[in-house]
Design a protein around this motif. Sequence first.
Motif, PDB file in Angstrom:
ATOM      1  N   VAL A 255      64.452  14.919  42.816  1.00  9.18           N
ATOM      2  CA  VAL A 255      65.575  13.989  42.966  1.00  9.18           C
ATOM      3  C   VAL A 255      66.065  14.031  44.406  1.00  9.18           C
ATOM      4  O   VAL A 255      66.325  15.109  44.949  1.00  9.18           O
ATOM      5  CB  VAL A 255      66.724  14.336  41.995  1.00  9.18           C
ATOM      6  N   ARG A 256      66.178  12.844  45.010  1.00  7.31           N
ATOM      7  CA  ARG A 256      66.687  12.714  46.370  1.00  7.31           C
ATOM      8  C   ARG A 256      67.651  11.533  46.431  1.00  7.31           C
ATOM      9  O   ARG A 256      67.534  10.570  45.672  1.00  7.31           O
ATOM     10  CB  ARG A 256      65.539  12.490  47.381  1.00  7.31           C
ATOM     11  N   ASN A 257      68.595  11.604  47.373  1.00 11.13           N
ATOM     12  CA  ASN A 257      69.592  10.557  47.574  1.00 11.13           C
ATOM     13  C   ASN A 257      69.544  10.104  49.028  1.00 11.13           C
ATOM     14  O   ASN A 257      69.682  10.924  49.940  1.00 11.13           O
ATOM     15  CB  ASN A 257      70.992  11.073  47.226  1.00 11.13           C
ATOM     16  N   TYR A 258      69.336   8.794  49.260  1.00  7.79           N
ATOM     17  CA  TYR A 258      69.182   8.248  50.603  1.00  7.79           C
ATOM     18  C   TYR A 258      70.217   7.153  50.845  1.00  7.79           C
ATOM     19  O   TYR A 258      70.557   6.385  49.934  1.00  7.79           O
ATOM     20  CB  TYR A 258      67.779   7.658  50.811  1.00  7.79           C
ATOM     21  N   GLN A 259      70.679   7.087  52.079  1.00  5.94           N
ATOM     22  CA  GLN A 259      71.564   6.001  52.501  1.00  5.94           C
ATOM     23  C   GLN A 259      70.735   4.845  53.039  1.00  5.94           C
ATOM     24  O   GLN A 259      69.739   5.039  53.739  1.00  5.94           O
ATOM     25  CB  GLN A 259      72.520   6.486  53.597  1.00  5.94           C
ATOM     26  N   ILE A 260      71.130   3.622  52.717  1.00  9.20           N
ATOM     27  CA  ILE A 260      70.470   2.422  53.240  1.00  9.20           C
ATOM     28  C   ILE A 260      71.140   2.064  54.562  1.00  9.20           C
ATOM     29  O   ILE A 260      72.317   1.698  54.596  1.00  9.20           O
ATOM     30  CB  ILE A 260      70.572   1.252  52.249  1.00  9.20           C
ATOM     31  N   VAL A 261      70.404   2.182  55.662  1.00  6.40           N
ATOM     32  CA  VAL A 261      70.937   1.939  57.003  1.00  6.40           C
ATOM     33  C   VAL A 261      70.408   0.600  57.486  1.00  6.40           C
ATOM     34  O   VAL A 261      69.193   0.420  57.658  1.00  6.40           O
ATOM     35  CB  VAL A 261      70.536   3.067  57.978  1.00  6.40           C
ATOM     36  N   HIS A 262      71.322  -0.353  57.682  1.00  4.81           N
ATOM     37  CA  HIS A 262      70.960  -1.675  58.193  1.00  4.81           C
ATOM     38  C   HIS A 262      71.050  -1.694  59.715  1.00  4.81           C
ATOM     39  O   HIS A 262      71.770  -0.873  60.309  1.00  4.81           O
ATOM     40  CB  HIS A 262      71.892  -2.740  57.612  1.00  4.81           C
ATOM     41  N   PRO A 263      70.359  -2.618  60.372  1.00  2.34           N
ATOM     42  CA  PRO A 263      70.472  -2.720  61.835  1.00  2.34           C
ATOM     43  C   PRO A 263      71.911  -3.031  62.250  1.00  2.34           C
ATOM     44  O   PRO A 263      72.643  -3.728  61.545  1.00  2.34           O
ATOM     45  CB  PRO A 263      69.524  -3.880  62.183  1.00  2.34           C
ATOM     46  N   GLN A 264      72.317  -2.518  63.392  1.00  3.78           N
ATOM     47  CA  GLN A 264      73.689  -2.704  63.838  1.00  3.78           C
ATOM     48  C   GLN A 264      73.992  -4.150  64.204  1.00  3.78           C
ATOM     49  O   GLN A 264      75.100  -4.633  63.994  1.00  3.78           O
ATOM     50  CB  GLN A 264      73.973  -1.794  65.034  1.00  3.78           C
ATOM     51  N   ASP A 265      73.010  -4.863  64.758  1.00  6.96           N
ATOM     52  CA  ASP A 265      73.266  -6.251  65.143  1.00  6.96           C
ATOM     53  C   ASP A 265      73.225  -7.208  63.950  1.00  6.96           C
ATOM     54  O   ASP A 265      73.623  -8.365  64.058  1.00  6.96           O
ATOM     55  CB  ASP A 265      72.237  -6.708  66.182  1.00  6.96           C
ATOM     56  N   ARG A 266      72.733  -6.691  62.765  1.00 10.41           N
ATOM     57  CA  ARG A 266      72.671  -7.479  61.527  1.00 10.41           C
ATOM     58  C   ARG A 266      71.834  -8.739  61.684  1.00 10.41           C
ATOM     59  O   ARG A 266      71.989  -9.698  60.944  1.00 10.41           O
ATOM     60  CB  ARG A 266      74.083  -7.866  61.056  1.00 10.41           C
TER      61      ARG A 266
END
Length: 375
Positions: A255-266
């Motif tokens: 089991v692992r938990n990851y954050q979804i990181v979007h590009p800063q400029d979107r």
Amino acid sequence: MAKQKARAAGASAMPLGVKSKVDKRKGGAAKKAAEPAPAEDEERAAASRAAERVPRSDGAGEESSEEEAAEAPRGSEPGETSGAGAVAAVGGTWRNKEKVLLLCARGITFRYRHLMQDLGTLLPHTKTDSKLDTKNDRAVINEVAELKGCSSVVFFESRKHTDLYMWMAKTPAGPTVKFHVANVHTMAELKLTGNHLKGSRSVLSFHPEFDAQPHLQVLKELLTHIFVVPSQHRKMKPFIDHVLSFTVLDGRIWVRNYQIVHPQDRKGSIADTTLTEVGPRMCLNPIRIFEGSFGGPTLFDNPDYVSPNKLRAEQRKQRGQAYESKVLSKQKRNRRKLVQALTQVEPQRARSGRDARFFAGGGDDDDDDMYDEDD
């Protein structure tokens, strides 16, 4: 007749303003009496619809009623709910009201307690209760879940302050899964760079191996019921910003938990989205699957599971064998040294004995013969 004439005379004698107000009141009362009640309107509308229907002898009406019953959600009827944590009708729509009871037994260590708190942070639809004093009679947990209005249970218990076992169950009918939890790392311990909103919803990612075996399919369904946050829960944040990953490897669930990181400029594409681990981490080794809630017939028994007590006994045995071999090698070394010492002492004893005889007897016989010949 006299009374009517008196009323007419009194009405004619009224002032103009008072007379208009009385007329308005009488007119409003007459309109209200003329307007049909809402219940009467509904009854009339239902009667008109029933009159418009044409009864059929071929059973078409029964088929339509059966189709309507099939289209309705399972396990419920209009105006009813199917139990705690299932689907409830609100305003004609159906929503998930799943609640998870999160509790532990007494004797759990601080590290495992922090793991339980991390799971409570990830799942806003959980409810907690005080620690249980019992380790044998787990049927009490069903009663606690019923009092809390929960349909799922996650129960932690520790043995010998070393081994952690996790029970996941659907109450009150089951099934129940018992896991041995290993490789535990809490969020405070890892100190990873990932972070996400507290109470947000998550995307569940399952390994393709979950669809290959029947017991893994049961585990997938149970994990889905527990870790999916209801979309209309009052503590839920309407965002999806992390992923819970369940991977099958070596017969265990990682089991692992990851954050979804979007590009800063979107402005980037989906391919530019990255994942950053948040925590916690744990490895679940399934032991048994029971049909009921915390009991019942065994549906699955893991043949590859080895108890931690047996593993520790084997390790102690290996350490004992190593010590035994060390003692045997030491005994052999001492015996070899003793033999070498004896082999060195024997020649010395032989020489010392010959010299003693020489000095005691006046010399060897050969020397005596030599002196006799000279004489």
